[in-house]
Design an enzyme around this catalytic site. Sequence first.
Site, PDB file in Angstrom:
ATOM      1  N   ASP A  67       0.811  -1.210   0.000  1.00  0.00           N
ATOM      2  CA  ASP A  67       0.000   0.000   0.000  1.00  0.00           C
ATOM      3  C   ASP A  67       0.849   1.267   0.000  1.00  0.00           C
ATOM      4  O   ASP A  67       2.063   1.218   0.148  1.00  0.00           O
ATOM      5  CB  ASP A  67      -0.948   0.011   1.211  1.00  0.00           C
ATOM      6  CG  ASP A  67      -0.260  -0.443   2.507  1.00  0.00           C
ATOM      7  OD1 ASP A  67       0.967  -0.253   2.619  1.00  0.00           O
ATOM      8  OD2 ASP A  67      -0.953  -0.984   3.390  1.00  0.00           O
ATOM      9  N   ASN A 137      -7.571  -2.517  14.585  1.00  0.00           N
ATOM     10  CA  ASN A 137      -8.928  -2.943  14.229  1.00  0.00           C
ATOM     11  C   ASN A 137      -8.926  -4.189  13.345  1.00  0.00           C
ATOM     12  O   ASN A 137      -9.951  -4.562  12.786  1.00  0.00           O
ATOM     13  CB  ASN A 137      -9.693  -1.804  13.545  1.00  0.00           C
ATOM     14  CG  ASN A 137      -9.035  -1.318  12.262  1.00  0.00           C
ATOM     15  OD1 ASN A 137      -8.105  -1.953  11.748  1.00  0.00           O
ATOM     16  ND2 ASN A 137      -9.503  -0.204  11.728  1.00  0.00           N
ATOM     17  N   HIS A 139      -7.123  -4.693  10.537  1.00  0.00           N
ATOM     18  CA  HIS A 139      -6.917  -4.530   9.095  1.00  0.00           C
ATOM     19  C   HIS A 139      -5.553  -5.057   8.667  1.00  0.00           C
ATOM     20  O   HIS A 139      -4.584  -5.043   9.420  1.00  0.00           O
ATOM     21  CB  HIS A 139      -7.110  -3.073   8.654  1.00  0.00           C
ATOM     22  CG  HIS A 139      -6.030  -2.123   9.055  1.00  0.00           C
ATOM     23  ND1 HIS A 139      -6.250  -1.047   9.884  1.00  0.00           N
ATOM     24  CD2 HIS A 139      -4.717  -2.053   8.726  1.00  0.00           C
ATOM     25  CE1 HIS A 139      -5.130  -0.376  10.038  1.00  0.00           C
ATOM     26  NE2 HIS A 139      -4.179  -0.968   9.353  1.00  0.00           N
ATOM     27  N   GLU A 144      -9.727  -1.805   5.628  1.00  0.00           N
ATOM     28  CA  GLU A 144     -10.408  -1.459   6.864  1.00  0.00           C
ATOM     29  C   GLU A 144     -11.622  -2.366   7.105  1.00  0.00           C
ATOM     30  O   GLU A 144     -12.062  -3.083   6.195  1.00  0.00           O
ATOM     31  CB  GLU A 144     -10.859   0.005   6.798  1.00  0.00           C
ATOM     32  CG  GLU A 144      -9.734   1.010   6.610  1.00  0.00           C
ATOM     33  CD  GLU A 144      -8.931   1.259   7.884  1.00  0.00           C
ATOM     34  OE1 GLU A 144      -8.945   0.402   8.794  1.00  0.00           O
ATOM     35  OE2 GLU A 144      -8.284   2.309   7.956  1.00  0.00           O
TER      36      GLU A 144
END
Length: 264
Positions: A67, A137, A139, A144
């Site tokens: 990314d 979280n 990811h 996400e």
Amino acid sequence: MLVILKRDDEEISRQAGQLIAGAVHKKPDLRLGLATGGTMIGVYKELVRLHKEGALDFSRVVTFNLDEYLGLPAAHPQSFHHFMREHFFAHVNVAPNNIHIPDGTIRGNYDQYCAGYEEAIHKAGGIDLQLLGIGRNGHIGFNEPTSSIGSRTRLKVLSKETLDDNSKFFATGEESPRCAITMGIGTILEARRVLLLATGAAKAGAVAKSIEGPVASAVSASALQLHSDVTFIIDETAASQLTQREYYRRVMEMTALLTPERLS
């Protein structure tokens, strides 16, 4: 899924470096998926050490990063281009034309650009080994919560939790990027082997949900349960919410005895 429990960052980096080095030795033209983040710094340091000692040659390796932040030029100190150059590429012999990192400066035609990144992976023969971190979280990459398990490389809006986590890396008054270009979960799942690293109590909940919870879009990393060859390397605090820790230790003992190639 193999869960390797380690004491600290140093042990995790050494184990991950050993696995990546072993993969390069077995396949010198390895297609290697790379990640960024604090957990990865020690891994890259270990790989650089092995390279400088003459034990690891990256000249034929092809890399694909997961990314990049949208809106950051490669020279920005918080871009993933900069991170990879500072911690890895400037110190090893990966050929520049074999390095692939999403371009954070693109404007428009996002679908076309992302399809091109997917095509580059496909033309290279697919990713042999994908290195991953994990967010608080759950990811992986910037997939996400609510990301589709079948998602491909795409433009992704970052969650408030991720924005809050990232804000500390940017100067006072400088807005952290709100979007990123990221490989999708479906892209990650096509890698032949996946290696995920996690440290610290802040990651314990996400690690437990990813390994022992249901497969759910609310925790992107839980999709790794669908993959046939995944290794988690985590420290004791990141493992603190796992209910089967002793079983994972016994699996490791038997793996070392019966199928040691999985650890090299």
